[in-house]
Write a protein that holds these residues in place. Structure first.
Motif, PDB file in Angstrom:
ATOM      1  N   ASP A   1     -64.729   6.997  63.379  1.00 18.55           N
ATOM      2  CA  ASP A   1     -64.499   5.955  62.416  1.00 18.55           C
ATOM      3  C   ASP A   1     -65.673   5.372  61.905  1.00 18.55           C
ATOM      4  O   ASP A   1     -65.644   4.725  60.752  1.00 18.55           O
ATOM      5  CB  ASP A   1     -63.689   4.880  63.250  1.00 18.55           C
ATOM      6  N   ALA A   2     -66.868   5.632  62.622  1.00 19.48           N
ATOM      7  CA  ALA A   2     -68.185   5.050  62.191  1.00 19.48           C
ATOM      8  C   ALA A   2     -68.583   5.983  60.855  1.00 19.48           C
ATOM      9  O   ALA A   2     -69.273   5.461  60.313  1.00 19.48           O
ATOM     10  CB  ALA A   2     -69.187   5.080  63.113  1.00 19.48           C
ATOM     11  N   MET A   3     -68.069   6.946  60.775  1.00 20.01           N
ATOM     12  CA  MET A   3     -68.488   7.954  59.697  1.00 20.01           C
ATOM     13  C   MET A   3     -67.517   7.847  58.459  1.00 20.01           C
ATOM     14  O   MET A   3     -67.680   8.354  57.373  1.00 20.01           O
ATOM     15  CB  MET A   3     -68.025   9.446  59.990  1.00 20.01           C
ATOM     16  N   LEU A   4     -66.453   6.938  58.382  1.00 19.33           N
ATOM     17  CA  LEU A   4     -65.715   6.539  57.358  1.00 19.33           C
ATOM     18  C   LEU A   4     -66.146   5.633  56.683  1.00 19.33           C
ATOM     19  O   LEU A   4     -66.902   4.649  57.030  1.00 19.33           O
ATOM     20  CB  LEU A   4     -64.167   6.194  57.880  1.00 19.33           C
TER      21      LEU A   4
ATOM     22  N   HIS B   1     -57.138  -6.112  56.106  1.00 17.76           N
ATOM     23  CA  HIS B   1     -57.753  -5.067  56.955  1.00 17.76           C
ATOM     24  C   HIS B   1     -58.183  -5.809  58.392  1.00 17.76           C
ATOM     25  O   HIS B   1     -58.732  -6.748  58.441  1.00 17.76           O
ATOM     26  CB  HIS B   1     -58.834  -4.432  56.233  1.00 17.76           C
ATOM     27  N   GLU B   2     -58.209  -4.962  59.375  1.00 16.57           N
ATOM     28  CA  GLU B   2     -58.783  -5.391  60.677  1.00 16.57           C
ATOM     29  C   GLU B   2     -60.202  -5.473  60.636  1.00 16.57           C
ATOM     30  O   GLU B   2     -60.825  -4.450  60.073  1.00 16.57           O
ATOM     31  CB  GLU B   2     -58.025  -4.537  61.726  1.00 16.57           C
ATOM     32  N   PRO B   3     -60.983  -6.178  61.195  1.00 12.29           N
ATOM     33  CA  PRO B   3     -62.336  -6.106  61.350  1.00 12.29           C
ATOM     34  C   PRO B   3     -62.759  -4.916  62.113  1.00 12.29           C
ATOM     35  O   PRO B   3     -62.227  -4.432  62.996  1.00 12.29           O
ATOM     36  CB  PRO B   3     -62.544  -7.394  62.307  1.00 12.29           C
ATOM     37  N   GLY B   4     -63.828  -4.370  61.594  1.00  9.64           N
ATOM     38  CA  GLY B   4     -64.319  -3.115  62.346  1.00  9.64           C
ATOM     39  C   GLY B   4     -63.913  -1.797  61.517  1.00  9.64           C
ATOM     40  O   GLY B   4     -64.499  -0.641  61.932  1.00  9.64           O
ATOM     41  N   THR B   5     -63.010  -1.903  60.669  1.00 10.72           N
ATOM     42  CA  THR B   5     -62.715  -0.858  60.010  1.00 10.72           C
ATOM     43  C   THR B   5     -63.504  -0.709  58.695  1.00 10.72           C
ATOM     44  O   THR B   5     -64.065  -1.661  58.258  1.00 10.72           O
ATOM     45  CB  THR B   5     -61.151  -0.894  59.358  1.00 10.72           C
ATOM     46  N   SER B   6     -63.686   0.341  58.209  1.00  8.06           N
ATOM     47  CA  SER B   6     -64.414   0.935  56.934  1.00  8.06           C
ATOM     48  C   SER B   6     -63.870  -0.085  55.722  1.00  8.06           C
ATOM     49  O   SER B   6     -64.724  -0.552  54.876  1.00  8.06           O
ATOM     50  CB  SER B   6     -64.444   2.411  56.695  1.00  8.06           C
ATOM     51  N   HIS B   7     -62.520  -0.302  55.612  1.00  3.94           N
ATOM     52  CA  HIS B   7     -62.194  -0.873  54.713  1.00  3.94           C
ATOM     53  C   HIS B   7     -62.549  -2.439  54.660  1.00  3.94           C
ATOM     54  O   HIS B   7     -62.847  -2.937  53.681  1.00  3.94           O
ATOM     55  CB  HIS B   7     -60.548  -1.159  54.549  1.00  3.94           C
TER      56      HIS B   7
END
Length: 350
Positions: free
Chosen positions: A221-224, A298-304
């Motif tokens: 997910d950190a790569m997104l 969007h939820e915190p922590g997501t790339s969005h």
């Protein structure tokens, strides 16, 4: 926030939380979105249709069941569908949260994947044991037919029933290039577009291959987001550049539109044509083109969510998140919406 569990694109009770450039909040029904827009604004949306990018099958060397989620390409050309970046899951389906899915078998160069009528080989692993570059057998036409016959939309455990492909197509869907729906455009309707025109608000589209929103793996997910191809029509570029020249706002419908416009406008003027959006927008990004965004919750922590930090301070977004949770906004692709105007840097307090 509450997960939206039904694939209804424009529920009558959909809500919108607006935050202006001074950080002032406003709750409203999403059907009143036009009240947040100004005459001479330009609204840009992503007209990509969604691919059936989830493929169930077998890892031939081990005989184990797998799910392959197609995730990225370097071009929108239909002829390039044979080579695709993909995330591979072990046994199970969308009913199991991605973070709880078992790991796939070890994936090695040359491994054959049997995916219904499709056959593919692992070209290489890409910086993670579950992320692979695949090469499909056959012609582009054969691959497209195989996707249509065997593929399903990518979906997640918050949805209770399997999605049909048309559940993921926005009202303006065109070329099937997105791996997940550009779901901010679910808020659009032909009635809204007529109202925009009646008020002198410009509207145009880009085509951007929106990618996966989550993999269930923190490292992945950190790569997104992955690098994503797009094309900007000449009309769209001209509309945006004229708006910028006269000081009008450019409003992006969705994070994919922000990525495309900011990549194409890195020098302050949007160039038409094809491109490959690279990098990740976030708190250190200086937006040169987009003034406001209509997006999901969007939820915190997501790339969005990380991209939204290019529009507002961490403290503003924390207040937004608290308010969305307090009031019970619905999240994920069929959830409610947020309208966020870019805060001037000299008004940002932290």
């Amino acid at each position: 926030m509450i997960p939206a569990t039904a694939p209804i694109q424009r529920p009558a009770d959909a809500r919108l939380f607006g935050v202006d450039r001074f950080g002032q909040p406003r709750h409203m029904m999403r059907s009143r979105l036009i009240d947040l827009l100004k005459p001479t604004d330009v609204v840009i949306a992503n007209d990509a249709a969604t691919l059936p990018a989830s493929l169930r099958g077998t890892h031939a060397p081990s005989g184990r069941e797998i799910e392959v989620r197609l995730a990225a390409r370097t071009s929108l050309s239909p002829s390039t569908i044979g080579r695709v970046l993909a995330v591979v899951f072990g046994e199970g389906d969308f009913r199991v949260p991605t973070e709880d899915r078992p790991q796939p078998p070890a994936l090695n160069r040359g491994d054959r994947l049997l995916l219904g009528p499709l056959r593919a080989a692992v070209v290489s692993r890409v910086n993670h044991r579950r992320l692979v570059l695949l090469q499909f057998d056959g012609t582009a036409d054969e691959i497209w037919r195989g996707l249509a016959r065997h593929g399903h939309p990518v979906q997640y455990a918050h949805l209770q029933e399997p999605l049909a492909i048309w559940d993921t197509w926005t009202p303006i869907a065109g070329l099937p290039v997105a791996f997940e729906p550009p779901s901010a455009s679910f808020a659009l309707s032909w009635g809204l577009l007529e109202s925009l025109a009646a008020r002198g608000i410009g509207f145009a589209t880009v085509t951007h291959a929106a990618g996966l929103s989550s993999t269930g793996d923190p490292v992945l997910d950190a790569m997104l987001p992955f690098d994503e191809p797009y094309v900007i029509p000449r009309y769209t570029a001209r509309l945006v550049n004229r708006a910028r020249a006269r000081g009008s706002r450019v409003v992006a419908v969705g994070t994919s539109v922000v990525r495309a416009l900011e990549h194409a406008g890195a020098e302050g003027r949007v160039r038409p044509g094809e491109g490959l959006a690279t990098g990740r927008l976030g708190p250190g990004s200086a937006l040169r083109i987009v003034d406001a965004i209509l997006t999901g919750t969007h939820e915190p922590g997501t790339s969005h969510h990380e991209l939204l930090r290019a529009f507002a301070t961490s403290s503003t977004l924390a207040l937004v998140d608290e308010e969305l949770t307090r009031v019970g906004y619905r999240t994920h692709e069929f959830g409610d919406s947020v309208f966020l105007e870019r805060q001037d840097r000299n008004t940002r307090g932290g």
